[in-house]
Motif scaffolding. Structure first.
Motif, PDB file in Angstrom:
ATOM      1  N   ASN A  46      23.520 -84.370 -35.798  1.00 37.44           N
ATOM      2  CA  ASN A  46      24.811 -84.151 -35.286  1.00 37.44           C
ATOM      3  C   ASN A  46      25.787 -83.911 -35.972  1.00 37.44           C
ATOM      4  O   ASN A  46      25.424 -84.047 -37.157  1.00 37.44           O
ATOM      5  N   THR A  47      26.503 -82.445 -35.697  1.00 34.96           N
ATOM      6  CA  THR A  47      28.005 -82.754 -37.262  1.00 34.96           C
ATOM      7  C   THR A  47      28.872 -81.593 -35.834  1.00 34.96           C
ATOM      8  O   THR A  47      28.647 -81.380 -35.398  1.00 34.96           O
ATOM      9  N   PHE A  48      29.984 -82.604 -36.305  1.00 33.24           N
ATOM     10  CA  PHE A  48      31.179 -82.289 -36.256  1.00 33.24           C
ATOM     11  C   PHE A  48      32.127 -81.854 -37.164  1.00 33.24           C
ATOM     12  O   PHE A  48      32.757 -81.692 -38.259  1.00 33.24           O
ATOM     13  N   VAL A  49      32.547 -80.794 -36.456  1.00 34.52           N
ATOM     14  CA  VAL A  49      33.599 -79.561 -37.242  1.00 34.52           C
ATOM     15  C   VAL A  49      34.710 -79.126 -36.634  1.00 34.52           C
ATOM     16  O   VAL A  49      34.582 -78.189 -35.834  1.00 34.52           O
ATOM     17  N   ASN A  50      35.750 -79.777 -37.212  1.00 28.85           N
ATOM     18  CA  ASN A  50      37.477 -79.613 -36.645  1.00 28.85           C
ATOM     19  C   ASN A  50      38.462 -78.771 -37.005  1.00 28.85           C
ATOM     20  O   ASN A  50      38.523 -79.048 -38.271  1.00 28.85           O
ATOM     21  N   SER A  56      24.776 -79.738 -32.366  1.00 29.69           N
ATOM     22  CA  SER A  56      24.009 -80.887 -32.255  1.00 29.69           C
ATOM     23  C   SER A  56      22.094 -80.329 -31.879  1.00 29.69           C
ATOM     24  O   SER A  56      21.702 -79.458 -31.105  1.00 29.69           O
ATOM     25  N   GLY A  57      21.501 -80.370 -32.291  1.00 34.97           N
ATOM     26  CA  GLY A  57      19.766 -79.217 -32.374  1.00 34.97           C
ATOM     27  C   GLY A  57      20.173 -78.037 -32.716  1.00 34.97           C
ATOM     28  O   GLY A  57      21.179 -77.442 -33.605  1.00 34.97           O
ATOM     29  N   THR A  58      19.633 -77.624 -31.478  1.00 34.67           N
ATOM     30  CA  THR A  58      20.064 -75.790 -31.893  1.00 34.67           C
ATOM     31  C   THR A  58      21.077 -75.276 -30.692  1.00 34.67           C
ATOM     32  O   THR A  58      21.875 -74.024 -30.993  1.00 34.67           O
ATOM     33  N   SER A  59      22.029 -76.433 -30.538  1.00 34.61           N
ATOM     34  CA  SER A  59      23.015 -76.155 -29.555  1.00 34.61           C
ATOM     35  C   SER A  59      24.741 -76.178 -30.197  1.00 34.61           C
ATOM     36  O   SER A  59      24.737 -76.972 -31.265  1.00 34.61           O
ATOM     37  N   VAL A  60      25.669 -75.112 -29.780  1.00 32.11           N
ATOM     38  CA  VAL A  60      26.764 -75.304 -29.919  1.00 32.11           C
ATOM     39  C   VAL A  60      27.603 -75.630 -28.791  1.00 32.11           C
ATOM     40  O   VAL A  60      27.568 -74.756 -27.990  1.00 32.11           O
ATOM     41  N   LYS A  61      28.628 -76.531 -28.956  1.00 32.96           N
ATOM     42  CA  LYS A  61      29.344 -76.741 -27.522  1.00 32.96           C
ATOM     43  C   LYS A  61      30.877 -76.631 -28.744  1.00 32.96           C
ATOM     44  O   LYS A  61      30.925 -77.189 -29.029  1.00 32.96           O
ATOM     45  N   ARG A  62      31.859 -75.865 -27.784  1.00 38.27           N
ATOM     46  CA  ARG A  62      33.239 -75.533 -28.259  1.00 38.27           C
ATOM     47  C   ARG A  62      34.333 -76.678 -27.856  1.00 38.27           C
ATOM     48  O   ARG A  62      34.413 -76.413 -25.823  1.00 38.27           O
ATOM     49  N   LEU A  63      35.142 -77.703 -28.337  1.00 40.20           N
ATOM     50  CA  LEU A  63      35.649 -79.022 -27.360  1.00 40.20           C
ATOM     51  C   LEU A  63      37.495 -78.304 -27.743  1.00 40.20           C
ATOM     52  O   LEU A  63      37.768 -79.205 -29.274  1.00 40.20           O
ATOM     53  N   PRO A  64      37.957 -77.430 -27.459  1.00 43.30           N
ATOM     54  CA  PRO A  64      39.205 -77.612 -27.832  1.00 43.30           C
ATOM     55  C   PRO A  64      40.188 -78.672 -27.095  1.00 43.30           C
ATOM     56  O   PRO A  64      40.445 -79.015 -25.796  1.00 43.30           O
ATOM     57  N   GLN A  65      41.481 -78.792 -28.045  1.00 45.75           N
ATOM     58  CA  GLN A  65      42.263 -79.748 -27.619  1.00 45.75           C
ATOM     59  C   GLN A  65      43.704 -79.796 -28.247  1.00 45.75           C
ATOM     60  O   GLN A  65      44.007 -78.715 -28.901  1.00 45.75           O
ATOM     61  N   ARG A  66      44.801 -80.092 -28.086  1.00 42.65           N
ATOM     62  CA  ARG A  66      46.252 -79.526 -28.368  1.00 42.65           C
ATOM     63  C   ARG A  66      47.213 -81.380 -28.392  1.00 42.65           C
ATOM     64  O   ARG A  66      47.419 -81.838 -26.949  1.00 42.65           O
ATOM     65  N   VAL A  67      47.937 -81.942 -28.811  1.00 43.26           N
ATOM     66  CA  VAL A  67      47.843 -82.773 -29.030  1.00 43.26           C
ATOM     67  C   VAL A  67      49.582 -82.812 -29.644  1.00 43.26           C
ATOM     68  O   VAL A  67      49.959 -81.814 -30.467  1.00 43.26           O
ATOM     69  N   ARG A  68      50.731 -83.362 -28.959  1.00 43.58           N
ATOM     70  CA  ARG A  68      52.205 -83.617 -29.609  1.00 43.58           C
ATOM     71  C   ARG A  68      51.787 -84.953 -30.394  1.00 43.58           C
ATOM     72  O   ARG A  68      52.009 -86.038 -29.784  1.00 43.58           O
TER      73      ARG A  68
END
Length: 254
Positions: free
Chosen positions: A163-167, A186-198
């Motif tokens: 696994n690799t997380f690029v932010n 992760s392996g050959t898949s890519v997931k996109r996890l969006p977020q906004r914080v104050r």
């Protein structure tokens, strides 16, 4: 991205693995031990999610209830246990007939509230749900503002053999917001996890707490009660009611 962040089905289905890779599942027992010390038996979690913290806390004999705005996360909680009651709601504006000796919000969930006004409203709702001698516990990160170039920053936040997380993050200093997208390879898949914080600094959090009738009781750098220092990446702030009579506390605006 919508104003009110919600974990949808695509995120919640991988939430446990994601938090496990970041060490948050292993940390849950430390969190539960910390919170148990402050509870006489009835606690409310704001942003209960899949019960990562609520379940081990309930196993320590604390009756835990929780609020979340995500149907999919509440379904995960219901599948995991029937000991913890969760219901759908907005942590910035909720009412409860039950009174709790502990109200807590962990893992930076508080900063998912998009404005200062909503964050203050959350604290006010927490106070109104609190027993007279109860505590409010908030965990937030120290704003990670180093390394930005032109208000943008991209970093690899986690790497293992699979696994690799690029932010990728954009900083808006005027509104104190960090808008980020984690690309999870992760392996050959890519997931996109969006977020906004104050984000909030601890001094601002204290001021907001004072606005709703709370005062700082303790502050720690981690769940094992390590010191909060210049090197800390986050903090756990424990608040209690101040000595004002209940009738003198600020009320919600109508």
């Amino acid at each position: 991205m919508t104003e009110n962040f919600v974990y949808d089905e695509s995120v919640s289905s991988t939430y446990e693995k994601f938090t496990s890779l970041l060490g948050k599942v292993a940390e849950a027992d430390e969190t539960a031990a910390f919170l148990e010390r402050l509870s006489k038996g009835v606690a409310l979690e704001l942003g209960i999610g899949n019960g990562r913290v609520a379940v081990p806390l309930s196993e320590r004999g604390v009756k835990v209830e929780g609020i979340d705005n995500s149907d999919s996360m509440l379904k995960l909680l219901a599948k995991r246990t029937d000991l913890v009651k969760g219901w759908k709601g907005d942590i910035a504006d909720f009412n409860s007939e039950q009174r709790y000796d502990l109200v807590y919000c962990v893992y930076g969930t508080f900063t998912l509230l998009s404005t200062r006004e909503k964050q203050i409203a959350c604290l006010r709702s927490a106070v109104e749900a609190l027993e007279k001698n109860g505590h409010v516990v908030i965990e937030v990160r120290v704003p990670p503002l180093d390394g930005f170039v032109g208000s943008q920053k991209t970093t690899a936040t986690f790497v293992d053999h699979e696994n690799t997380f690029v932010n990728a993050v954009i900083h808006d200093p005027v509104n104190q917001t960090l808008t980020s997208t984690i690309l999870w390879f992760s392996g050959t898949s890519v997931k996109r996890l969006p977020q906004r914080v104050r984000y909030v600094y601890h001094q601002e959090l204290d001021t907001m707490a004072e606005c709703v009738g709370l005062e700082l009781a303790e502050r720690w750098g981690d769940w094992t009660r390590g010191a909060f220092t210049n090197e800390s990446k986050g903090h756990i702030s424990v608040y209690r009611r101040n000595q004002l009579p209940v009738g003198d506390l600020p009320l919600k605006s109508s």
